[in-house]
Motif scaffolding. Structure first.
Motif, PDB file in Angstrom:
ATOM      1  N   UNK A  46      15.727  -1.897 -44.149  1.00 10.43           N
ATOM      2  CA  UNK A  46      15.715  -0.904 -43.092  1.00 10.43           C
ATOM      3  C   UNK A  46      14.976  -1.344 -41.834  1.00 10.43           C
ATOM      4  N   UNK A  62      13.518   4.984 -47.223  1.00  7.35           N
ATOM      5  CA  UNK A  62      12.070   4.883 -47.048  1.00  7.35           C
ATOM      6  C   UNK A  62      11.371   5.128 -48.378  1.00  7.35           C
ATOM      7  N   UNK A  92      11.437   7.101 -31.816  1.00  4.66           N
ATOM      8  CA  UNK A  92      12.022   6.716 -33.094  1.00  4.66           C
ATOM      9  C   UNK A  92      10.969   6.689 -34.190  1.00  4.66           C
ATOM     10  N   UNK A 131       7.261  14.346 -47.409  1.00  7.69           N
ATOM     11  CA  UNK A 131       8.311  14.525 -46.388  1.00  7.69           C
ATOM     12  C   UNK A 131       9.605  13.829 -46.787  1.00  7.69           C
ATOM     13  N   UNK A 132       9.454  12.748 -47.572  1.00  8.75           N
ATOM     14  CA  UNK A 132      10.674  12.057 -47.994  1.00  8.75           C
ATOM     15  C   UNK A 132      11.388  12.807 -49.111  1.00  8.75           C
ATOM     16  N   UNK A 177       3.434  11.534 -46.529  1.00  4.55           N
ATOM     17  CA  UNK A 177       4.707  10.927 -46.131  1.00  4.55           C
ATOM     18  C   UNK A 177       5.716  11.033 -47.270  1.00  4.55           C
ATOM     19  N   UNK A 211       3.282  11.563 -33.248  1.00  4.71           N
ATOM     20  CA  UNK A 211       3.746  12.883 -33.640  1.00  4.71           C
ATOM     21  C   UNK A 211       4.956  13.253 -32.787  1.00  4.71           C
ATOM     22  N   UNK A 222      10.181  10.096 -35.296  1.00  5.97           N
ATOM     23  CA  UNK A 222      11.219  10.598 -36.189  1.00  5.97           C
ATOM     24  C   UNK A 222      11.046  10.015 -37.581  1.00  5.97           C
ATOM     25  N   UNK A 223      10.791   8.720 -37.627  1.00  7.49           N
ATOM     26  CA  UNK A 223      10.560   8.066 -38.917  1.00  7.49           C
ATOM     27  C   UNK A 223       9.448   8.783 -39.662  1.00  7.49           C
ATOM     28  N   UNK A 224       8.376   9.100 -38.909  1.00 10.22           N
ATOM     29  CA  UNK A 224       7.251   9.773 -39.531  1.00 10.22           C
ATOM     30  C   UNK A 224       7.688  11.136 -40.068  1.00 10.22           C
ATOM     31  N   UNK A 225       8.484  11.842 -39.268  1.00 10.60           N
ATOM     32  CA  UNK A 225       8.888  13.184 -39.661  1.00 10.60           C
ATOM     33  C   UNK A 225       9.769  13.178 -40.907  1.00 10.60           C
ATOM     34  N   UNK A 226      10.572  12.125 -41.082  1.00  9.67           N
ATOM     35  CA  UNK A 226      11.408  12.105 -42.269  1.00  9.67           C
ATOM     36  C   UNK A 226      10.704  11.381 -43.414  1.00  9.67           C
ATOM     37  N   UNK A 227       9.420  11.115 -43.249  1.00  8.24           N
ATOM     38  CA  UNK A 227       8.660  10.675 -44.399  1.00  8.24           C
ATOM     39  C   UNK A 227       8.350   9.207 -44.493  1.00  8.24           C
ATOM     40  N   UNK A 228       8.384   8.502 -43.351  1.00  6.55           N
ATOM     41  CA  UNK A 228       7.998   7.097 -43.412  1.00  6.55           C
ATOM     42  C   UNK A 228       6.499   7.005 -43.639  1.00  6.55           C
ATOM     43  N   UNK A 229       6.092   6.086 -44.486  1.00  4.99           N
ATOM     44  CA  UNK A 229       4.670   5.882 -44.715  1.00  4.99           C
ATOM     45  C   UNK A 229       4.069   5.285 -43.446  1.00  4.99           C
ATOM     46  N   UNK A 230       2.768   5.470 -43.230  1.00  6.98           N
ATOM     47  CA  UNK A 230       2.147   4.969 -42.001  1.00  6.98           C
ATOM     48  C   UNK A 230       2.382   3.485 -41.772  1.00  6.98           C
TER      49      UNK A 230
END
Lengths: 239, 881
Positions: free
Chosen positions: B474, A113, B780, A84-85, A81, B876, B783-791
């Protein structure tokens, strides 16, 4: 020059037994700084799987994925993650902006994030939005923007904070031709500025913007060509 | 119906496909249906009414006739709840006789006398109370009144049978009982048809007489059914009739209350029940609402396509209402079946808490149908708003893939505020008019209006929270904005939480105010921390009172031995022990004209004999006056308001059995000092009057120990030890230790139950909305996951969502709950105005701890629960191919 993205003999199998599907079979692939690579192929050829593996959203069944010298297999979920950030930016066909957040907030998302203070994240977001040319729309919600504007926001989100790998999945698929061209020009400009780009597309016309085109069929790279200079190709086209 | 077929089909398939959401709705609706139908089954089975009670009251007789006087009777067909009355004058000395009854029913009518009474008998050192029935159990007319289990029925005079409760108390077959001077022998035990826990003795009419001499009752063999018209004829001569035929087929007559022309309170009960039903309906609708809202959104595209291909709004509505019908019917059905089973299973348990035997298992179909209708109605109402909104959706926007609700209409919150205003006004009216009757009803009604008004305000509040959320972190910002975007889902959840909180806060304020009143009007019986032992044995006529001097000495020794740290002081005075062979009461009477200001009523002995204030534990300024007066050889009379000198006499009245007049002994007047006992002083006066020893001797009074005063290290352990020891040593002792006002366990339990119920409903409402929101927010989150949100971002979003719903709901609800809460505290704690010393109502107490727990702690707890239970894996992104 070292590759930003390096897929080494990557395979991905979905399902088991009778329903087993080989989405990718031993694909080796590199994307270097300053290079825009187009990935083409028919439906089900494994284009999207390649992108999800490249961003660490999914893990390969065998083989390894390296981003800026880091093997993704050596990272846990949180580590991927973080990649990706900080290193990878995604651009989707249907934009995938979060409707509850404004343009600036959507772009600032990866930085926030990452733990950045809201103010700094917003400043970085404004820089990215300026780059994609819509700094006047920062406080609009996605609903209040056109498709092209939304995709610009998505690209801004993918590049915010100096990320060096942009993964774009049919970025122009939901846009009209002119807007699509604008978006491609933007992607091209980012790559010229030093980022590596991987773009999945099924339109040969768009592939013309790429430095290199990789053809996938049934999970295997069947052809790999360098492309001519896109501007010269464009010049020969009647519009 | 044809128009509904496709809608119901879609709804049915949809319910099967989205099992999670369907289960959610099923639980929300079937749980209340289950609970209420189980209660209906238990209550109706426990209630022995009409023909069910025929055998236990009539045995095998055709009727049972009671007469207490001669006059005209008005009665209900079923008189088991005392629904009968004389109309006009009645001659109680001369009730109808057997001949009078035969005059109505025919000369060949057989009348079997039956008596009812009450008595007590000694068993070891205890005295047992029991009721008595005199009837010839060998007569076939009594079949069913009593089931013999051991021994034999009474055959000779002096023989009785008892029920199991008597056996449980310790009596056994073969034992003898002393009742009204006659010795009776228990020859058998068994099961009384009605009484389960009340001890009962059944014997002959001669041995067990009626409680009053002019009461007559018979079991009647009329040779056939006793009709309603016959009952009315018997009413004319003063007979109150229970007729088997009338119970089986009750005539359609006006209720007793209507015939007698007084207010039954039926309207008020009906209004209260209606209010409760409406409140429950609102809560259920709000809890189930979000699931339907999400269902409607999932159908948005389908409905848009239907609209695009020419479907009418009504057809769109039906698809969503169809879910309400399908899920409502299934949920009510499940709830009903489970409720009946639960009611049946609970019967033995409930019977254990009930003194009367239950009737046969009974399914009150009319009530059960109404409960099912409630379930169906709540599902329909829950789906009504989403259905209405779905039929008005922006087809173009939906087909273009845009999400989100329309902005709220400006008029809605205005209507809401108006309703809130009406609620406040009605509450105030109810509180002000509470003395004249149905103020409570006004307040309860205003609570419903306020809650409805609040629901209409919720959308605006949710939007406002979203607007000011820009500075939040956020996940909280996302949650607040998303909540506002999806109002059809958020609003019912927030409103459900708010309605719950409003209810808990209102009841909490009522409960706390009630407690405050109890605390403020509490009267201590002794000095704080001190105690006393008194002695008053239970004696039956003919029994000797134990020697007082010996008994007190024994008690003193036992108390000292039980707790060495406790000081035991014998208080001397004039004894007023109750003795059925003749008992004496002591009064102190000041000089004429002083009666109004005298005397203080006290818990202790009326007249004590002492030579110093310390003997009675009197301290401070009063002690000085007391000591001085006693030293001067004068008596002391405590008063509530004035000091001064008077002349007092001690009057002792002795009452002998079977005598209407008492023997009165009056001492000559003695000089007495009136001493004002300060009512503000927290400790009560230990006695009404004190005589110096010398004066008491001079008057020739019989001075004995009247109680033991306990002081010193009187903690709860030593209190228990002393109590157990003195009780074991001497029968009829009573120990009291003053610890000030202590909140009874019930009040605490009520608060805990309120808190728990509020917590459960709040958790339910929040969880529903949060997990529905999470499933809605899948794109949403991807998308969060795709832009790098931690699990863990998913957990954070979930927790933030729960927090937004919980906090907004709790604050709104607490605010609204104050309205009826404060209003109801007024009629609840209004002072009677009679007691001048104690502070008078109304009282108001706000249970801040409860409110803070609910507004702050519960939402945080809910958010934590949600955060911990939410899956942390992010979905995903799937590309639309």
């Amino acid at each position: 020059m070292n590759a930003v993205l390096h897929l080494a003999a990557v395979s991905r199998v979905h399902g088991q037994g009778a329903t087993e599907v080989h989405a990718l079979r031993s694909v080796t692939f590199r994307a270097r700084p300053g290079e825009l690579v187009a990935v083409m192929g028919p439906s089900g050829s494994g284009k999207s799987t390649l992108l999800t593996l490249a961003g660490g959203l999914d893990a390969p069944t065998s083989g390894s994925v390296w981003i800026e010298g880091t093997d993704l297999a050596s990272l846990d979920n949180a580590g991927r993650a973080r990649i990706r950030r900080t290193s990878v930016g995604y651009v989707f066909q249907d934009f995938n902006l979060i409707p509850a957040l404004t343009a600036a907030e959507n772009v600032a998302l990866p930085r926030e994030l990452d733990g950045e203070k809201s103010k700094i994240a917003r400043r970085l977001a404004l820089v990215a939005l300026e780059e994609v040319g819509i700094v006047d729309l920062v406080d609009r919600f996605p609903d209040e923007m056109s498709g092209g504007q939304q995709q610009r926001v998505a690209i801004a989100r993918a590049i915010v904070g100096e990320r060096r790998l942009i993964l774009a999945d049919e970025p122009t698929g939901a846009l009209d031709t002119d807007t699509g061209e604008e978006i491609l020009r933007l992607l091209r400009a980012r790559c010229d500025a030093g980022a590596a780009g991987v773009m999945v597309t099924h339109e040969a016309r768009h592939a013309a913007w790429a430095d290199r085109v990789v053809f996938l069929r049934d999970g295997v790279i069947v052809d790999e060509t360098g492309a001519d200079e896109p501007e010269t190709l464009l010049a020969g086209e009647t519009r | 119906m044809t128009g509904w077929r496709p809608a119901l089909l879609i709804a049915w398939r949809d319910a099967l496909r989205h099992k999670g959401r369907s289960v959610l709705v099923l639980v929300m609706i079937s749980l209340p249906v289950l609970a209420v139908s189980a209660a209906a089954v238990v209550i109706k089975t426990g209630e022995v009414s009409g023909i069910e009670g025929a055998e236990r009251r009539l045995g095998a007789a055709d009727a049972r006739i009671l007469t207490e006087g001669r006059g005209r009777i008005v009665q209900a067909p079923d008189v088991s709840n005392g629904e009968w009355s004389f109309i006009g004058e009645a001659d109680y000395d001369n009730p109808a006789t057997e001949d009078d009854v035969r005059g109505v029913l025919g000369a060949d009518t057989r009348l079997l006398p039956i008596t009812s009474g009450w008595s007590r008998a000694r068993l070891g050192d205890r005295v047992i109370d029991f009721s008595t029935t005199g009837v010839d159990l060998s007569d076939p007319l009594t079949r069913g009144l009593f089931d013999l289990e051991t021994g034999h029925l009474p055959q000779a005079p002096g023989e009785v049978v008892v029920n199991d409760a008597m056996i449980t108390k310790g009596f056994a077959v073969g034992d003898e009982l002393e009742v009204g001077g006659t010795t009776l022998t228990i020859t058998g035990g068994g099961r009384d048809a009605t009484d389960r826990t009340q001890p009962i003795v059944i014997g002959s009419v001669e041995d067990l007489v009626d409680e009053s001499t002019n009461r007559r009752e018979w079991l009647v063999d009329a040779g056939g059914p006793v009709s309603w018209s016959t009952v009315q004829e018997l009413n004319e001569i003063g007979g109150v009739v229970t007729s088997r035929a009338v119970l089986a087929d009750p005539p359609d007559v006006a209720s007793m209350a209507e015939q007698m022309g007084y207010d039954t309170g039926q309207d008020e009960i009906f209004a209260i029940v209606a209010l409760i039903v409406v409140m429950a309906l609102i809560e259920v609708v709000l809890l189930a609402g979000p699931a339907f809202a999400v269902g409607a959104r999932r159908h948005a595209r389908t409905l848009a396509l239907i609209a695009a291909s020419g479907g009418t709004p009504a057809q769109s509505r039906r698809v969503i209402l169809g879910s309400g019908v399908v899920l409502g019917l299934v949920a009510s059905g499940i709830g009903l079946v489970l409720g009946i089973v639960a009611g049946w299973a609970l019967l033995p348990l409930v019977q254990r808490f009930n003194g009367e035997w239950f009737g046969p298992f009974e399914l009150p179909w009319l009530y059960l149908l109404a409960i099912v209708a409630f379930g169906l109605l709540s599902a329909l109402l829950a789906s009504a708003v989403p259905a209405w909104l779905a039929s008005r959706q922006d087809v173009v926007a939906v087909l273009a893939g845009r999400r989100g609700d329309r902005s709220p209409r400006a008029s809605t919150p205005v209507v809401g505020l108006v309703l809130l205003g009406v609620g406040i006004a009605a509450s105030a009216y109810g509180a002000v008019t509470s003395d004249s009757g149905n103020g409570a009803l006004w307040i309860a009604g205003s609570a419903v209006v306020s809650v409805l008004g609040m629901i209409l305000v919720v959308p605006v509040v949710v939007s406002a929270v979203a607007r000011v959320s820009g500075r939040l972190p956020l996940t909280a910002r996302y949650a607040a904005r998303d909540a506002a975007r999806h109002r059809t889902r958020t609003v019912p959840a927030v409103a459900a939480v708010a309605a719950t909180v409003a209810g808990v806060v209102a009841l909490g304020i009522a409960n706390a105010s009630d407690e405050r009143q109890n605390e403020m009007t509490y009267t201590p019986q002794a000095q704080m921390g001190a105690g006393f032992i008194s002695w008053g044995p239970d004696l039956l006529p003919g029994e000797e009172l134990a020697d007082a001097a010996t008994t007190w000495t024994r008690l003193e020794e036992v108390a000292r031995a039980a707790a060495p740290g406790v000081e035991v002081t014998a208080v001397q005075g004039l004894n007023d022990v109750y003795d059925p062979n003749g008992y004496t009461t002591t009064f102190i009477e000041p000089a004429r004209g002083m009666q109004d200001t005298c005397c203080l009523s006290v818990y202790g002995p009326t007249v004590t004999v002492a030579d110093s204030a310390a003997d009675l534990g009197i301290t401070g300024a009063t002690a000085e006056v007391v000591d001085r007066t006693l030293a001067a050889g004068r008596a002391i009379v405590f008063t509530g308001s004035l000091d001064g000198e008077t002349e007092a006499t001690v009057r002792r009245e002795t009452w002998r059995p079977n005598s209407d007049e008492s023997d009165v002994e009056t001492t000559p007047g003695v000089a007495a000092q009136l001493v004002r006992w300060d009512p503000a002083d927290s400790s009560p006066a230990p006695t009404s009057a004190i005589l110096p020893t010398a004066l008491a001797d001079e008057l020739g009074l019989d001075v004995t120990t009247v109680s033991l005063r306990l002081t010193g290290d009187l903690d709860e352990a030593s209190e228990t030890r002393i109590r157990e020891d003195v009780r074991g040593a001497v029968d009829g002792t009573y120990l009291y230790v003053e610890r000030g006002y202590e909140r009874p366990d019930e009040a605490v339990i009520i608060l805990l139950v309120l808190g728990a119920l509020g917590g459960v409903l709040m958790l339910g409402g929040t969880l529903t909305a949060t997990f529905l929101a999470l499933s809605d927010a899948k794109p949403d989150l991807a998308t969060l996951s795709a832009v790098g949100a931690a699990p863990r971002a998913r957990r954070r979003v979930a927790a933030a969502y729960a927090l937004v719903i919980g906090v907004v709901g709790a604050i709104l609800g607490a605010g609204v709950g104050f309205i009826p809460g404060i209003a109801i505290s007024r009629p609840l704690t209004a002072g009677s105005g009679s007691n001048s010393a104690a502070p008078d109502g109304p009282f108001l107490a706000i249970p801040w701890l409860l409110i803070i727990t609910i507004v702050v702690a519960l939402p945080l707890l809910t958010a934590a629960v949600v955060g911990l239970t939410a899956r942390s894996r992010l979905p995903l992104v799937a590309r639309l191919d």
